[in-house]
Structure formats: structure tokens, C-alpha cells
Design a protein around this motif. Structure first.
Motif, PDB file in Angstrom:
ATOM      1  N   LYS A 113      15.253  26.740  64.982  1.00 49.21           N
ATOM      2  CA  LYS A 113      14.120  27.660  64.860  1.00 49.21           C
ATOM      3  C   LYS A 113      14.494  28.935  64.100  1.00 49.21           C
ATOM      4  CE  LYS A 113      12.456  25.880  69.272  1.00 49.21           C
ATOM      5  NZ  LYS A 113      12.333  26.136  70.721  1.00 49.21           N
ATOM      6  N   LEU A 114      15.794  29.215  64.008  1.00 55.86           N
ATOM      7  CA  LEU A 114      16.262  30.411  63.292  1.00 55.86           C
ATOM      8  C   LEU A 114      16.795  30.071  61.903  1.00 55.86           C
ATOM      9  CD1 LEU A 114      18.276  32.119  66.198  1.00 55.86           C
ATOM     10  CD2 LEU A 114      15.963  32.674  65.432  1.00 55.86           C
ATOM     11  N   ALA A 115      16.826  28.779  61.563  1.00 58.36           N
ATOM     12  CA  ALA A 115      17.501  28.345  60.337  1.00 58.36           C
ATOM     13  C   ALA A 115      16.617  28.443  59.113  1.00 58.36           C
ATOM     14  CB  ALA A 115      17.984  26.910  60.503  1.00 58.36           C
ATOM     15  N   ASN A 116      17.226  28.818  57.982  1.00 57.27           N
ATOM     16  CA  ASN A 116      16.544  28.705  56.700  1.00 57.27           C
ATOM     17  C   ASN A 116      16.764  27.295  56.158  1.00 57.27           C
ATOM     18  OD1 ASN A 116      19.111  28.601  55.430  1.00 57.27           O
ATOM     19  ND2 ASN A 116      19.147  30.831  55.179  1.00 57.27           N
ATOM     20  N   THR A 117      16.271  27.022  54.957  1.00 58.46           N
ATOM     21  CA  THR A 117      16.326  25.670  54.404  1.00 58.46           C
ATOM     22  C   THR A 117      17.756  25.140  54.325  1.00 58.46           C
ATOM     23  OG1 THR A 117      14.340  26.085  53.090  1.00 58.46           O
ATOM     24  CG2 THR A 117      15.741  24.244  52.395  1.00 58.46           C
ATOM     25  N   VAL A 118      18.663  25.941  53.787  1.00 52.54           N
ATOM     26  CA  VAL A 118      20.061  25.515  53.639  1.00 52.54           C
ATOM     27  C   VAL A 118      20.705  25.309  55.003  1.00 52.54           C
ATOM     28  CG1 VAL A 118      22.337  26.219  52.794  1.00 52.54           C
ATOM     29  CG2 VAL A 118      20.306  26.618  51.384  1.00 52.54           C
ATOM     30  N   GLN A 119      20.455  26.231  55.927  1.00 53.06           N
ATOM     31  CA  GLN A 119      21.046  26.138  57.256  1.00 53.06           C
ATOM     32  C   GLN A 119      20.530  24.926  58.020  1.00 53.06           C
ATOM     33  OE1 GLN A 119      19.881  30.034  58.560  1.00 53.06           O
ATOM     34  NE2 GLN A 119      21.858  30.965  58.045  1.00 53.06           N
ATOM     35  N   LEU A 120      19.253  24.653  57.892  1.00 49.63           N
ATOM     36  CA  LEU A 120      18.678  23.506  58.586  1.00 49.63           C
ATOM     37  C   LEU A 120      19.246  22.206  58.034  1.00 49.63           C
ATOM     38  CD1 LEU A 120      16.713  22.762  60.821  1.00 49.63           C
ATOM     39  CD2 LEU A 120      14.866  22.716  59.122  1.00 49.63           C
ATOM     40  N   ASN A 121      19.465  22.173  56.737  1.00 48.83           N
ATOM     41  CA  ASN A 121      20.090  21.003  56.129  1.00 48.83           C
ATOM     42  C   ASN A 121      21.512  20.821  56.663  1.00 48.83           C
ATOM     43  OD1 ASN A 121      19.566  18.926  53.999  1.00 48.83           O
ATOM     44  ND2 ASN A 121      21.446  19.788  53.137  1.00 48.83           N
ATOM     45  N   ALA A 122      22.248  21.947  56.757  1.00 42.74           N
ATOM     46  CA  ALA A 122      23.615  21.889  57.298  1.00 42.74           C
ATOM     47  C   ALA A 122      23.598  21.442  58.754  1.00 42.74           C
ATOM     48  CB  ALA A 122      24.282  23.263  57.166  1.00 42.74           C
ATOM     49  N   LEU A 123      22.598  21.880  59.494  1.00 44.46           N
ATOM     50  CA  LEU A 123      22.467  21.497  60.891  1.00 44.46           C
ATOM     51  C   LEU A 123      22.236  19.991  61.014  1.00 44.46           C
ATOM     52  CD1 LEU A 123      22.511  22.950  63.616  1.00 44.46           C
ATOM     53  CD2 LEU A 123      20.024  23.165  63.475  1.00 44.46           C
ATOM     54  N   GLY A 124      21.434  19.449  60.115  1.00 40.72           N
ATOM     55  CA  GLY A 124      21.212  18.009  60.109  1.00 40.72           C
ATOM     56  C   GLY A 124      22.509  17.250  59.889  1.00 40.72           C
ATOM     57  N   TYR A 125      23.320  17.725  58.930  1.00 37.79           N
ATOM     58  CA  TYR A 125      24.595  17.054  58.674  1.00 37.79           C
ATOM     59  C   TYR A 125      25.560  17.223  59.843  1.00 37.79           C
ATOM     60  CZ  TYR A 125      23.605  15.623  53.890  1.00 37.79           C
ATOM     61  OH  TYR A 125      23.085  14.989  52.793  1.00 37.79           O
ATOM     62  N   GLN A 126      25.480  18.373  60.510  1.00 39.05           N
ATOM     63  CA  GLN A 126      26.323  18.587  61.684  1.00 39.05           C
ATOM     64  C   GLN A 126      26.002  17.547  62.761  1.00 39.05           C
ATOM     65  OE1 GLN A 126      26.508  22.671  63.082  1.00 39.05           O
ATOM     66  NE2 GLN A 126      27.061  22.015  65.141  1.00 39.05           N
ATOM     67  N   MET A 127      24.707  17.321  62.979  1.00 37.49           N
ATOM     68  CA  MET A 127      24.303  16.316  63.962  1.00 37.49           C
ATOM     69  C   MET A 127      24.660  14.905  63.490  1.00 37.49           C
ATOM     70  SD  MET A 127      23.201  18.319  66.207  1.00 37.49           S
ATOM     71  CE  MET A 127      22.377  17.345  67.452  1.00 37.49           C
ATOM     72  N   LEU A 128      24.562  14.683  62.178  1.00 37.72           N
ATOM     73  CA  LEU A 128      24.919  13.381  61.617  1.00 37.72           C
ATOM     74  C   LEU A 128      26.404  13.099  61.851  1.00 37.72           C
ATOM     75  CD1 LEU A 128      23.324  11.216  60.057  1.00 37.72           C
ATOM     76  CD2 LEU A 128      24.119  12.266  57.933  1.00 37.72           C
ATOM     77  N   ASN A 129      27.253  14.115  61.617  1.00 39.43           N
ATOM     78  CA  ASN A 129      28.697  13.960  61.821  1.00 39.43           C
ATOM     79  C   ASN A 129      29.027  13.731  63.294  1.00 39.43           C
ATOM     80  OD1 ASN A 129      29.257  14.267  59.095  1.00 39.43           O
ATOM     81  ND2 ASN A 129      29.493  16.490  59.252  1.00 39.43           N
ATOM     82  N   ALA A 130      28.169  14.290  64.170  1.00 38.35           N
ATOM     83  CA  ALA A 130      28.368  14.090  65.609  1.00 38.35           C
ATOM     84  C   ALA A 130      27.775  12.759  66.070  1.00 38.35           C
ATOM     85  CB  ALA A 130      27.734  15.245  66.388  1.00 38.35           C
ATOM     86  N   LYS A 131      27.234  11.983  65.093  1.00 38.91           N
ATOM     87  CA  LYS A 131      26.576  10.700  65.395  1.00 38.91           C
ATOM     88  C   LYS A 131      25.382  10.865  66.328  1.00 38.91           C
ATOM     89  CE  LYS A 131      30.411   7.567  64.421  1.00 38.91           C
ATOM     90  NZ  LYS A 131      31.143   8.518  63.595  1.00 38.91           N
ATOM     91  N   ASN A 132      24.791  12.037  66.298  1.00 37.46           N
ATOM     92  CA  ASN A 132      23.573  12.291  67.060  1.00 37.46           C
ATOM     93  C   ASN A 132      22.410  12.083  66.082  1.00 37.46           C
ATOM     94  OD1 ASN A 132      21.374  13.424  68.508  1.00 37.46           O
ATOM     95  ND2 ASN A 132      22.784  14.716  69.681  1.00 37.46           N
ATOM     96  N   TYR A 133      22.103  10.822  65.812  1.00 42.79           N
ATOM     97  CA  TYR A 133      21.157  10.473  64.763  1.00 42.79           C
ATOM     98  C   TYR A 133      19.733  10.933  65.078  1.00 42.79           C
ATOM     99  CZ  TYR A 133      25.078   7.588  63.274  1.00 42.79           C
ATOM    100  OH  TYR A 133      26.310   7.144  62.882  1.00 42.79           O
ATOM    101  N   LYS A 134      19.380  10.937  66.339  1.00 46.65           N
ATOM    102  CA  LYS A 134      18.047  11.381  66.738  1.00 46.65           C
ATOM    103  C   LYS A 134      17.777  12.798  66.246  1.00 46.65           C
ATOM    104  CE  LYS A 134      15.495  12.734  70.899  1.00 46.65           C
ATOM    105  NZ  LYS A 134      15.547  12.808  72.380  1.00 46.65           N
TER     106      LYS A 134
END
Length: 363
Positions: A276-297
Motif C-alpha cells: 500500500k506504500l509502494a510505488n511502481t518500481v517498489q511494487l514490482n520489486a515486492l512481487g519478485y521478493q515474493m516470487l523468490n520466496a516461492k509465495n506465488y499467491k
């Protein structure tokens, strides 16, 4: 006082003055002094030595005799080589270290080498740093002894210390002269040195900045520090103090710590807050962070949110497509990667989308 005694007195004064003046002369030396230094993490090593020349002399076993020797001067009857010329060669460590795997306290030490036949040698660090050369070497003052192997090197006319193979926590120091070198490893416990220094200073000015607590929490997380301690530091940055402020950055750091601690539910909840606090770049990075954690949902959730917020951003579709590909959803992967290409993407995004589509046999 008669004239004869007066003359003798003044001659003694003159002699004392002359000796004192001579002792303080600053003239060129036969073997020039040098200091070489290297930083490892936040720790410094420095070696100060004098640099003799080979001058076509036979060095090993001759000019520098093998073993421990009576040099015919001073008090030592069994002296090593002084690893240079003139005064003591010295080595200084700004923090506790290890030399060839053996612990040595922070400080300055006399540096000597016992040179042996068959490319063997023993480096000796001595608490005595003020004696001239090794003429007064006393084994009872040894701080460390370590056996090493000599190696063959190209000719070095001047004796040279340098640092090779510098790593995150260590470096190989080496004395090279003539066609032989004496390499030895120096290492520091960088993580704990950095953390201990922060702890010692955290009640001072550096503790009044939120960013410093964030930096140390991230450093500890990434370098094997105490995760519960890191969690406390990032909590300091987020709330409870006059310098605290909840930001995407510190929530993301806390999320990584929680994930590494295995606290999955708290991790997911926090990442939701961070999004909720992320800008476009940060939200994209957050998605990859979850992807690396195998939290696909949550990875798909954040990538989809970025697409919804930025429907004309090619990179958002590219990232969503990549996530679907990793998950094995070929249909949605192709759909989003082709959408990315249709939006006239920058070169790096285009290259990634085309690569992924080629791997899916859909280009």
C-alpha cells in the motif's frame, strides 16, 4: 674550574650536541621505507618496512640465512630474518584478526620470518615493535607463529609487500623479493566487527537516524547476523522513537527478516501493508521478493496490482508474464509477455519478453 677542565667540559658538550644532531639527520636511506595498507570490511591492515634491493646478490640461504641465527650483534642468539631491512618491519591490525587461521589481537606487531630450505617458512609476530631489526629478538615475546609455503614469482629487485586476492572477509598478504614470495592469509570476522561497532555507537548521534537502524538490520539480515536482533533494530526504525517512520523500505526489510525466521503469516500480512506504500518500481520489486520466496499467491497479487495501476507499462506485464512462466502457467505467461511487447517496451524489457517467449516456443 681551571682552563683545562673548562675546555674538556665544553668539548663533551659539543660532542653530545654533535651526536644528537647526527641522530636526527633526515637524509636518504639505503633501503627506502614504505607502508602498504588494505581495508577488509571496516578493518585496516598496514605493513611498514624497508625495501632492500637484490643487487645481484644470492639471497636465500646466503644473504638471508636459513633458520634462526646468531647475527653477531644485539642480544639474540637465535634470530629470524627481519623481513626487510633496518628497523623492525611492523604489521598493524585495527581489529582482532586471524593470520593463517590463528587469532591475533588488534594492535601493532614486529614482523619476522624464519626462512627454511625446501620453500618452507614460519612467520612470527612479536609484541616487541621497537627493537632494531631482529637483533634483539626474544621468543618469549612472540604473539603468533604460523607455518607457510614459499612460492616462486617473477624477479622483484626491491623487496615488496602487497595484498592479493582480496575477498569480503580476507586477503592474501605477500612479501616478494628476488624470485620468492611469502604469502599469508589475514581474515576478519567482518559481520561481528560491523555489528559490534554499531552497538557501541548506537546511543550516540548515529542512533538518532532511522536510516542507520534500517541499514544495520539489512546488513545483519544479509550477512548472517542475529535475526531477532535485526528484527528489533528494524522495529526501532518503524515505530516507537522520535526518528521512526513507517516506509515501504523498512517494511520490506522487516518482511525479509520475518520470512527468514519462518514467520510466514506475519510476513504475508506485512507485505500486504508494504504494498500500500509502494510505488511502481517498489511494487514490482515486492512481487519478485515474493516470487523468490516461492509465495506465488502474493507474487501474482502484487504483479497484477501493478498492471491495474499501470495499464500501459510494458514492464508490469513482462514481470507478470515471467511470474506465470515460473509457476508453469504457460497460457497466462504468453498472454502477458505478448502484451508487454505490444506496448513498445524499452530495449531491456523487450529483450526479456522475447527471451521468455522463445523459451515457451511462442515467439
Amino acid at each position: 674550574m681551571n682552563n683545562k677542565k673548562l675546555t674538556t667540559f665544553f668539548m663533551c658538550l659539543l660532542l653530545m650536541f654533535s651526536i644528537n644532531t647526527f641522530a636526527q639527520l633526515n637524509i636518504p636511506r639505503g633501503s627506502q621505507q614504505a607502508t602498504v595498507s588494505q581495508r577488509i570490511g571496516i578493518s585496516d591492515i598496514s605493513i611498514t618496512y624497508s625495501r632492500p634491493s637484490v643487487k645481484e646478490r644470492e639471497i636465500w640461504g646466503k644473504l638471508v640465512p636459513y633458520g634462526m641465527n646468531n647475527l653477531g650483534f644485539g642480544t639474540s642468539k637465535a634470530a629470524p630474518w627481519r623481513a626487510g631491512a633496518d628497523e623492525n618491519t611492523t604489521i598493524t591490525f585495527s581489529h582482532d584478526a586471524e593470520v593463517e587461521g590463528k587469532p591475533i589481537k588488534a594492535g601493532t606487531y614486529g614482523f619476522h620470518i624464519e626462512v627454511k630450505p625446501n620453500n618452507k617458512a614460519t612467520i612470527i609476530l612479536s609484541h616487541d615493535i621497537n627493537s632494531w631489526g631482529s637483533y634483539y629478538y626474544d621468543a618469549s615475546k612472540d604473539a603468533l607463529r604460523a607455518d607457510i609455503e614459499m612460492v616462486n614469482v617473477p624477479h622483484h629487485e626491491l623487496l615488496t609487500f602487497n595484498f592479493n586476492d582480496v575477498q569480503t572477509n580476507s586477503a592474501i598478504a605477500s612479501l616478494a623479493w628476488e624470485k620468492k614470495a611469502f604469502p599469508f592469509k589475514i581474515s576478519f570476522d567482518v559481520t561481528n566487527i560491523v555489528i559490534d561497532e554499531f552497538k557501541s555507537k548506537s546511543t550516540g548521534r548515529i542512533g538518532f537516524r532511522r536510516e542507520n537502524w534500517e541499514t544495520m538490520a539489512r546488513f545483519s539480515l544479509n550477512n548472517g547476523g542475529d535475526l531477532n536482533e535485526a528484527l528489533n533494530w528494524i522495529d526501532n526504525a518503524i515505530s516507537g522513537h522520535f526518528y521512526s517512520q513507517k516506509t515501504f523500505q523498512n517494511l520490506a526489510i522487516k518482511g525479509q527478516i520475518l520470512n527468514k525466521l519462518g514467520r510466514k503469516g506475519e510476513f504475508e500480512t506485512l507485505m500486504n501493508d508494504a504494498s500500500k506504500l509502494a510505488n511502481t518500481v517498489q511494487l514490482n520489486a515486492l512481487g519478485y521478493q515474493m516470487l523468490n520466496a516461492k509465495n506465488y499467491k502474493y507474487a501474482i497479487k502484487f504483479f497484477k496490482l501493478n498492471v491495474a495501476n499501470n495499464p500501459k507499462d510494458a514492464n508490469s506485464y513482462d514481470s507478470l508474464g515471467e511470474a506465470y512462466k515460473i509457476m508453469g502457467d504457460k497460457k497466462n505467461a504468453i498472454k502477458n509477455l505478448k502484451k508487454a511487447l505490444s506496448l513498445n517496451p524499452p530495449a531491456n524489457v523487450k529483450a526479456n519478453s522475447e527471451k521468455l517467449l522463445a523459451e515457451l516456443n511462442a515467439l
